[in-house]
Design a protein around this motif. Structure first.
Motif, PDB file in Angstrom:
ATOM      1  N   HIS A 192       0.840  -1.203   0.000  1.00 48.74           N
ATOM      2  CA  HIS A 192       0.000   0.000   0.000  1.00 48.74           C
ATOM      3  C   HIS A 192       0.879   1.258   0.000  1.00 48.74           C
ATOM      4  CE1 HIS A 192      -2.969  -2.929   1.614  1.00 48.74           C
ATOM      5  NE2 HIS A 192      -3.864  -2.145   1.066  1.00 48.74           N
ATOM      6  N   GLN A 193       1.888   1.250   0.852  1.00 47.45           N
ATOM      7  CA  GLN A 193       2.774   2.409   0.959  1.00 47.45           C
ATOM      8  C   GLN A 193       3.545   2.632  -0.340  1.00 47.45           C
ATOM      9  OE1 GLN A 193       5.190   2.221   4.495  1.00 47.45           O
ATOM     10  NE2 GLN A 193       3.471   1.612   5.781  1.00 47.45           N
ATOM     11  N   LEU A 194       3.935   1.534  -0.995  1.00 52.48           N
ATOM     12  CA  LEU A 194       4.654   1.624  -2.271  1.00 52.48           C
ATOM     13  C   LEU A 194       3.822   2.393  -3.302  1.00 52.48           C
ATOM     14  CD1 LEU A 194       6.323  -1.458  -3.998  1.00 52.48           C
ATOM     15  CD2 LEU A 194       4.901   0.112  -5.289  1.00 52.48           C
ATOM     16  N   ILE A 195       2.581   1.961  -3.491  1.00 54.54           N
ATOM     17  CA  ILE A 195       1.713   2.633  -4.460  1.00 54.54           C
ATOM     18  C   ILE A 195       1.431   4.067  -4.032  1.00 54.54           C
ATOM     19  CG2 ILE A 195      -0.614   2.645  -5.454  1.00 54.54           C
ATOM     20  CD1 ILE A 195       1.296   0.616  -6.724  1.00 54.54           C
ATOM     21  N   GLU A 196       1.208   4.282  -2.747  1.00 57.32           N
ATOM     22  CA  GLU A 196       0.929   5.630  -2.248  1.00 57.32           C
ATOM     23  C   GLU A 196       2.074   6.581  -2.570  1.00 57.32           C
ATOM     24  OE1 GLU A 196       1.214   6.917   2.129  1.00 57.32           O
ATOM     25  OE2 GLU A 196      -0.932   6.617   1.819  1.00 57.32           O
ATOM     26  N   GLU A 197       3.309   6.162  -2.298  1.00 55.45           N
ATOM     27  CA  GLU A 197       4.459   7.039  -2.541  1.00 55.45           C
ATOM     28  C   GLU A 197       4.654   7.311  -4.028  1.00 55.45           C
ATOM     29  OE1 GLU A 197       6.013   8.712  -0.296  1.00 55.45           O
ATOM     30  OE2 GLU A 197       4.947   7.695   1.331  1.00 55.45           O
ATOM     31  N   PHE A 198       4.466   6.289  -4.861  1.00 53.83           N
ATOM     32  CA  PHE A 198       4.647   6.478  -6.303  1.00 53.83           C
ATOM     33  C   PHE A 198       3.575   7.401  -6.876  1.00 53.83           C
ATOM     34  CE2 PHE A 198       7.037   2.194  -7.102  1.00 53.83           C
ATOM     35  CZ  PHE A 198       8.081   2.659  -6.317  1.00 53.83           C
ATOM     36  N   MET A 199       2.342   7.288  -6.389  1.00 54.19           N
ATOM     37  CA  MET A 199       1.279   8.162  -6.880  1.00 54.19           C
ATOM     38  C   MET A 199       1.497   9.603  -6.425  1.00 54.19           C
ATOM     39  SD  MET A 199      -0.419   6.096  -8.727  1.00 54.19           S
ATOM     40  CE  MET A 199       0.857   4.818  -8.873  1.00 54.19           C
ATOM     41  N   LEU A 200       1.917   9.784  -5.180  1.00 48.92           N
ATOM     42  CA  LEU A 200       2.210  11.130  -4.686  1.00 48.92           C
ATOM     43  C   LEU A 200       3.300  11.784  -5.527  1.00 48.92           C
ATOM     44  CD1 LEU A 200       2.223  10.550  -0.805  1.00 48.92           C
ATOM     45  CD2 LEU A 200       0.612  11.981  -2.064  1.00 48.92           C
ATOM     46  N   LEU A 201       4.349  11.024  -5.831  1.00 49.08           N
ATOM     47  CA  LEU A 201       5.462  11.566  -6.613  1.00 49.08           C
ATOM     48  C   LEU A 201       5.014  11.925  -8.031  1.00 49.08           C
ATOM     49  CD1 LEU A 201       8.533  12.134  -6.332  1.00 49.08           C
ATOM     50  CD2 LEU A 201       8.906   9.929  -7.459  1.00 49.08           C
ATOM     51  N   ALA A 202       4.189  11.054  -8.632  1.00 49.39           N
ATOM     52  CA  ALA A 202       3.706  11.331  -9.985  1.00 49.39           C
ATOM     53  C   ALA A 202       2.825  12.575 -10.009  1.00 49.39           C
ATOM     54  CB  ALA A 202       2.930  10.122 -10.521  1.00 49.39           C
ATOM     55  N   ASN A 203       1.934  12.696  -9.039  1.00 51.05           N
ATOM     56  CA  ASN A 203       1.080  13.891  -8.961  1.00 51.05           C
ATOM     57  C   ASN A 203       1.912  15.161  -8.797  1.00 51.05           C
ATOM     58  OD1 ASN A 203      -1.429  12.624  -9.224  1.00 51.05           O
ATOM     59  ND2 ASN A 203      -1.588  12.201  -7.047  1.00 51.05           N
ATOM     60  N   LYS A 204       2.952  15.060  -7.986  1.00 51.72           N
ATOM     61  CA  LYS A 204       3.838  16.207  -7.758  1.00 51.72           C
ATOM     62  C   LYS A 204       4.596  16.564  -9.038  1.00 51.72           C
ATOM     63  CE  LYS A 204       7.504  17.644  -4.539  1.00 51.72           C
ATOM     64  NZ  LYS A 204       8.399  17.168  -3.449  1.00 51.72           N
ATOM     65  N   ALA A 205       5.069  15.550  -9.756  1.00 57.69           N
ATOM     66  CA  ALA A 205       5.810  15.781 -10.997  1.00 57.69           C
ATOM     67  C   ALA A 205       4.925  16.411 -12.057  1.00 57.69           C
ATOM     68  CB  ALA A 205       6.397  14.464 -11.508  1.00 57.69           C
ATOM     69  N   VAL A 206       3.687  15.954 -12.148  1.00 56.49           N
ATOM     70  CA  VAL A 206       2.749  16.502 -13.135  1.00 56.49           C
ATOM     71  C   VAL A 206       2.439  17.965 -12.819  1.00 56.49           C
ATOM     72  CG1 VAL A 206       0.339  16.409 -13.893  1.00 56.49           C
ATOM     73  CG2 VAL A 206       1.729  14.328 -13.867  1.00 56.49           C
ATOM     74  N   ALA A 207       2.233  18.278 -11.546  1.00 55.15           N
ATOM     75  CA  ALA A 207       1.971  19.665 -11.149  1.00 55.15           C
ATOM     76  C   ALA A 207       3.135  20.567 -11.529  1.00 55.15           C
ATOM     77  CB  ALA A 207       1.705  19.740  -9.646  1.00 55.15           C
ATOM     78  N   ALA A 208       4.356  20.095 -11.296  1.00 56.74           N
ATOM     79  CA  ALA A 208       5.540  20.873 -11.659  1.00 56.74           C
ATOM     80  C   ALA A 208       5.654  21.007 -13.176  1.00 56.74           C
ATOM     81  CB  ALA A 208       6.790  20.208 -11.087  1.00 56.74           C
ATOM     82  N   HIS A 209       5.355  19.941 -13.885  1.00 55.19           N
ATOM     83  CA  HIS A 209       5.421  19.936 -15.355  1.00 55.19           C
ATOM     84  C   HIS A 209       4.519  21.011 -15.945  1.00 55.19           C
ATOM     85  CE1 HIS A 209       5.867  18.025 -19.330  1.00 55.19           C
ATOM     86  NE2 HIS A 209       4.572  18.224 -19.494  1.00 55.19           N
ATOM     87  N   ILE A 210       3.326  21.157 -15.391  1.00 53.40           N
ATOM     88  CA  ILE A 210       2.362  22.132 -15.906  1.00 53.40           C
ATOM     89  C   ILE A 210       2.742  23.557 -15.515  1.00 53.40           C
ATOM     90  CG2 ILE A 210      -0.046  22.901 -15.794  1.00 53.40           C
ATOM     91  CD1 ILE A 210      -0.819  19.931 -15.407  1.00 53.40           C
ATOM     92  N   THR A 211       3.071  23.758 -14.237  1.00 53.54           N
ATOM     93  CA  THR A 211       3.321  25.119 -13.746  1.00 53.54           C
ATOM     94  C   THR A 211       4.603  25.722 -14.318  1.00 53.54           C
ATOM     95  OG1 THR A 211       4.342  24.206 -11.755  1.00 53.54           O
ATOM     96  CG2 THR A 211       2.027  24.803 -11.605  1.00 53.54           C
ATOM     97  N   THR A 212       5.637  24.904 -14.505  1.00 54.33           N
ATOM     98  CA  THR A 212       6.888  25.455 -15.044  1.00 54.33           C
ATOM     99  C   THR A 212       6.721  25.908 -16.489  1.00 54.33           C
ATOM    100  OG1 THR A 212       7.618  23.207 -15.615  1.00 54.33           O
ATOM    101  CG2 THR A 212       8.394  24.131 -13.528  1.00 54.33           C
ATOM    102  N   ARG A 213       5.667  25.446 -17.124  1.00 50.72           N
ATOM    103  CA  ARG A 213       5.379  25.876 -18.500  1.00 50.72           C
ATOM    104  C   ARG A 213       4.366  27.003 -18.543  1.00 50.72           C
ATOM    105  NH1 ARG A 213       7.400  21.212 -18.117  1.00 50.72           N
ATOM    106  NH2 ARG A 213       8.581  20.191 -19.778  1.00 50.72           N
ATOM    107  N   GLY A 214       3.976  27.490 -17.379  1.00 50.38           N
ATOM    108  CA  GLY A 214       3.087  28.638 -17.294  1.00 50.38           C
ATOM    109  C   GLY A 214       1.675  28.376 -17.756  1.00 50.38           C
ATOM    110  N   PHE A 215       1.268  27.110 -17.742  1.00 54.23           N
ATOM    111  CA  PHE A 215      -0.057  26.756 -18.241  1.00 54.23           C
ATOM    112  C   PHE A 215      -1.058  26.751 -17.088  1.00 54.23           C
ATOM    113  CE2 PHE A 215      -3.057  24.485 -20.953  1.00 54.23           C
ATOM    114  CZ  PHE A 215      -2.672  24.905 -22.219  1.00 54.23           C
TER     115      PHE A 215
END
Length: 327
Positions: A192-215
């Motif tokens: 459970h913790q494995l999936i939780e950490e990977f999903m948190l990291l992916a969500n964080k990466a996607v947020a950074a991906h969008i914001t750094t492009r000013g979208f």
């Protein structure tokens, strides 16, 4: 690269699959692959309007009212094993210490090689026999490497001030006729913790991906607690002998320290519950104000578009970015 899903025993719709590859430079390439619902649910279509009206899937004890029709949620969008599926993949290069060196968010096609349950994955990681473990023996090495990475990511997250409330969840057991047989404490293991950490990291990466492009985008945000509620909590915790120095500053690291003090004590559940009640509710906003409880400066929801409409919107934004659309 071997890709597979890990979900609960009763799960029928599989949003996410994971993969892990060791690179020549010693780093790890973590893949979080999410069902590409946006390919099938187009803006302002009948499907889209109904999904927006429902907003999310609603889970009951013995059934679910899905956000999307069964043919999509359980079939063509679900990452079932041994079939090709359209996905959006977050490919993240991480050092052995869990530091993200780079990431790519790209449309992809995957074929999940297996549908693992949390129980089977945990047995493989912990080398516990039983169940259908022998059928998935060839995944053991990858799972153990994933578990090590997840614990590193979790440690880094805790060091950054992220809070983890240890609150028990009840699981209802029904007989074949639908009658309630028993109520047990739901297990939360390393899988459970494995999936939780990977999903948190992916969500964080996607947020950074969008914001750094000013979208423009939507974010999953969590504001700081109300000072008066924090004061009430501090008064109670202080009376029980807890170190409450700095609580008035509303720092997640200080509050995390109190949660750590309560671990394995008789009042642990009370402390967790009271602190949780002192918090504001997380919500979706178009203004990025960060996520207090996770201690993330930028966070969104990307990993569950089958059952959450905001995730579907984020996928559409990612598609626009990939196609080179400018603000």
């Amino acid at each position: 690269t071997t890709t597979f899903t890990i979900d609960g025993e009763t799960a029928r719709d599989f949003d996410d699959a994971v993969s892990l590859q060791r690179l020549d430079n010693g780093n790890l390439l973590l893949g979080v692959h999410i069902a590409d619902v946006s390919h099938y649910v187009h803006p302002e279509s009948e499907l889209d309007r109904e999904a927006r009206l429902r907003s999310n899937s609603v889970y009951f004890l013995d059934r679910v009212i899905p956000m999307l029709p069964h043919q999509l949620s359980n079939e063509i969008c679900s990452l079932n094993p041994e079939v090709d599926r359209l996905t959006m993949s977050a490919l993240m290069e991480l050092t052995p210490g869990g530091e993200m060196r780079s990431h790519r968010i790209v449309p992809s096609v995957i074929r999940s090689r297996a549908r693992l349950t949390y129980t089977v994955a945990n047995r493989l990681i912990s080398e516990t026999d039983g169940g259908d473990v022998e059928d998935f023996e060839h995944f053991r090495g990858t799972l153990r490497e994933m578990a090590d990475l997840a614990m590193t990511l979790r440690g880094n997250r805790m060091d950054g001030g992220s809070m983890d409330f240890d609150l028990p969840e009840a699981e209802m057991i029904f007989d074949v006729e639908g009658g309630l047989q028993s109520i047990i404490r739901a297990e939360r293991n390393v899988a459970h913790q494995l999936i939780e950490e990977f999903m948190l990291l992916a969500n964080k990466a996607v947020a950074a991906h969008i914001t750094t492009r000013g979208f423009p985008s939507i974010f999953r945000t969590h504001e700081k607690p109300d000072p008066e509620k924090l004061e009430e909590f501090a008064s109670f915790a202080g009376a029980m002998g807890y170190d409450i120095r700095g609580v008035e500053r509303g720092s997640s690291i200080v509050l995390q320290r109190i949660l750590k003090q309560a671990v394995d004590k008789p009042e642990e559940l009370i402390i967790n519950n009271l602190l949780l009640r002192s918090m504001k509710q997380a919500r979706y906003t178009v203004d990025n104000i960060g996520h207090f409880a996770l201690a993330f400066d930028c966070y969104t929801h990307f990993t569950s578009p089958i059952r959450r409409y905001p995730d579907l919107l984020v996928h559409r934004i990612l598609k626009l970015l990939h196609d080179g659309v400018k603000v």
